[in-house]
Structure formats: structure tokens, C-alpha cells
Design an enzyme around this catalytic site. Sequence first.
Site, PDB file in Angstrom:
ATOM      1  N   GLU A  48      -5.809   0.330   0.761  1.00  0.00           N
ATOM      2  CA  GLU A  48      -6.276   0.616   2.118  1.00  0.00           C
ATOM      3  C   GLU A  48      -6.447   2.121   2.325  1.00  0.00           C
ATOM      4  O   GLU A  48      -7.459   2.584   2.854  1.00  0.00           O
ATOM      5  CB  GLU A  48      -5.287   0.054   3.144  1.00  0.00           C
ATOM      6  CG  GLU A  48      -5.633   0.383   4.589  1.00  0.00           C
ATOM      7  CD  GLU A  48      -4.406   0.468   5.485  1.00  0.00           C
ATOM      8  OE1 GLU A  48      -4.349   1.387   6.322  1.00  0.00           O
ATOM      9  OE2 GLU A  48      -3.505  -0.380   5.354  1.00  0.00           O
ATOM     10  N   GLU A  57       4.963   8.522   4.253  1.00  0.00           N
ATOM     11  CA  GLU A  57       4.978   7.369   5.159  1.00  0.00           C
ATOM     12  C   GLU A  57       6.252   6.552   4.949  1.00  0.00           C
ATOM     13  O   GLU A  57       6.864   6.072   5.905  1.00  0.00           O
ATOM     14  CB  GLU A  57       3.742   6.492   4.918  1.00  0.00           C
ATOM     15  CG  GLU A  57       3.595   5.355   5.917  1.00  0.00           C
ATOM     16  CD  GLU A  57       2.308   4.557   5.733  1.00  0.00           C
ATOM     17  OE1 GLU A  57       2.154   3.529   6.428  1.00  0.00           O
ATOM     18  OE2 GLU A  57       1.471   4.947   4.903  1.00  0.00           O
TER      19      GLU A  57
END
Length: 420
Positions: free
Chosen positions: A49, A126
Site C-alpha cells: 500500500e 509507524e
Amino acid sequence: MIKVRRLDNGLCVVGEENSFVRSVAMGIWIKNGSVDEEGHNTGVSHFIEHMMFKGTKSRSARDIADEMSEVGGRINAFTGKEYMCYYAHTLDNHFDVALDVLSDMLLNSAIRDEDMEKEKGVIIEEINMYEDSPEEIVHDLIQEEAWKATPLGNNILGTKEIINGFTSEDIRAYMDQHYIPENIVVSVVGKFDFDDIFEKINSKFSVLQDKKAVPRKSKTEYQRCFVTKDKDIEQVHLCMAFPSIAYESDKIYVLSILNTILGGGINSRLFQSIREEKGLAYSIYSYAETYNIAGMLNVYAAANPVQIEPVIEATLKEIKQLLDEGIQEKELNKIKEQLKSNLIIGFENMNSRMSSYGKSMLMLNRIKTQDEMIEGVNAVDVNGLMTFAKEVFDFDNMSVALVGRLKDIHIERIREICKI
């Protein structure tokens, strides 16, 4: 009217024309997520992604952002356990730009080694950010343990070690297996002519070869668990989980109503009792997770360590009281109206409609219409709701997860309260 048509290669296009708006929401839904990953490539779907936004053979990452910004459009993506979606929202006269950018990203992504190395650092950050969010950790922790060694237990982000090991060959090979027409639904809602946009989508995606999809593993053995994670934070974060139903179950509306009654809003029993009346926790709610092959009904709370035992006791008491005393017709009708109102208002948003149709077609191979959902809510009665509640709230099957300073709480006492 909702229209469904397939390209010659099998890719599905779902469209709903709405002449009363001036925008178009489009999503490219792919039947691929963390449930399709093995131990050695956990996190690869989410990594892909990210890489889709790093540039194509003819566009840089900056070009992708600039082209959408120049027409006032929005573009983004997300990865879940069972599917992922790349989506854009533009004015109707800029649909061609959104389609060109999104299709270019998915069909011609460059996946350069130098970009991969940079993005590994971004995703590791992240993961670090996720580690600073105990509310997210406690939700994932209970899923990973309750569905341990089964596909639903896979963490969407993966681990730092696995992420660092990905190569461009890994990414291309995985996409070649999963980014295939049989696994893709393009959902479009807004102001357009369906025949026109179908031909435009066909001109972009007809190059994809029709391949047989990799069979998805269906193993989802639920294991009751009690899991803790020590973290130096002020509050204790709690999750209590009960195995529930799959997304395609005909009891999905019963589950939605039960969840709303228990902890789905500020008028729910848990919120009113534990926060408003007793003042034991600032945050408490319940939520239902439904997947293609399994589901969970969860209760989440965050509280001071000295309050966590009273919170658990009060939560169990509310659930038991619901089972013992039942639900009155008046309360059920109030919740029905609340759900129908949320549904109808939500469907006034083009992105919500696009998402509903895309997910429904991808996971069920049919469209769940707004009317069908309203009928489903209306059909729930007290007897059916209580029968379902007694099936779900099996305390011998309840799992518990805790995140916080473990030295501040009495683990064995909590185990005793939960009988686990």
C-alpha cells in the site's frame, strides 16, 4: 440504480449514478490483507500500500500528489485484515484524472529499491507510533492471542525484522499472485454515466491477465486467552472479547443492535453506568468486528489502575443484568431508530456509499442495499435478540487483555474476577 458489470478478464465494476451531486467517489477494492500472509511476509500487504504512492514508471511520488491537488481531489488508501482499498474523490469533471492516477499506481508502480529502503524507515516509525498507542495495542493483542496461529491473528503492520527483509522481488511476486482481476472490485458513486466510466475503466484494467486466485485459508480456531503487556503509562487499557459471528451471517443486524445497546454510544448501558453514574472510567465502549469467517464482540475501557477491577466487575454485572432481565420493546425500538438514522445519514455521503458497495461486492459477491439493511434492522425482535445475546455472552469463552504498568494491578485478582 446500482449497476454491476464485469470486464472480460473478470474484474468487477460497481456503479451508482447520482445526478444530485457534483462529485465522484471511486475505490479500487482488493481482496487481500493480513489474513493472506504467512509468517515470513507478515505486513507485506500494508507495505505494498505504501509503495503504490512512491511513484510509477512515468510519475514520481510528487507527481501523484500534485496531479490530485491540482484538481482539488483527495487520494488515499488503507489495509485491513481481509481487504485493502485505494480510493479517490474528485469533482465529476476530474474523474479521468483520478482514474488515470489510481490505475497507473496499481498497474505501473516502479517499486524501486531506493524507495523501498526509505519506506521501510517510514513504516518502522509507524510501528513505533503504534507502540505509543496503548488503546490500539490492547485491541490487536487480544486478536493476536485469541486467533493465535491462524490468519486472523496476523498483525497488519508486521514486525520491524520482517519489514527490513522485504525485497522488490518479494513485492512484485506477491502482487502478481494477489492483484488479479478475480480479487478486484472497482466501486464508483457520484455524477457520471455508467456506460462511459465502464469503458474508461476497461481501457485501463483490461491489461490485467485473468488468473486463478490463491485459495484463502479458512482456519480460525478461537482460543480463550488472558494476555498482558507491561507498559509505563498512567492508565490501564482493558479489552474483553467474546467470539461472535462472521460478516455474512444473517444475524449481523442482531449483533449491531446488541452492540449498540451494550456500549455503542453515549446512551449505551456501559457508558451510562460505568462512566456517567459510577465515574469509574473516562472511556468505555463496545464494538463488533466481523470478518468473512469469524467475528468478535469486544468491550474496551481505560481507567486508573486502582479502578480497573471495579470497571471489570461493573462491566460483567451489566452484561449479566442484560441477560437476566432482558431488553424491553421500547429500548429495542429506540436503538432501531438510532441505527436506521445513522445508516440513512451515512448513505448521503458518496464515500460511504462507494465503500459499502465495494466491500459488499468484494466479500459477499452481491450488493447489500440500504433498503436491505433497514429491513434487516426492522426484522430484529426481542426474543431473537435475547437468544443471540445468550449465545454470544458465554463467560467461559471470554478473553481478556490488559496493557499498562502491571506492578500497579493485581493480575491474579483480575483472573479470579473473570474466572480465567
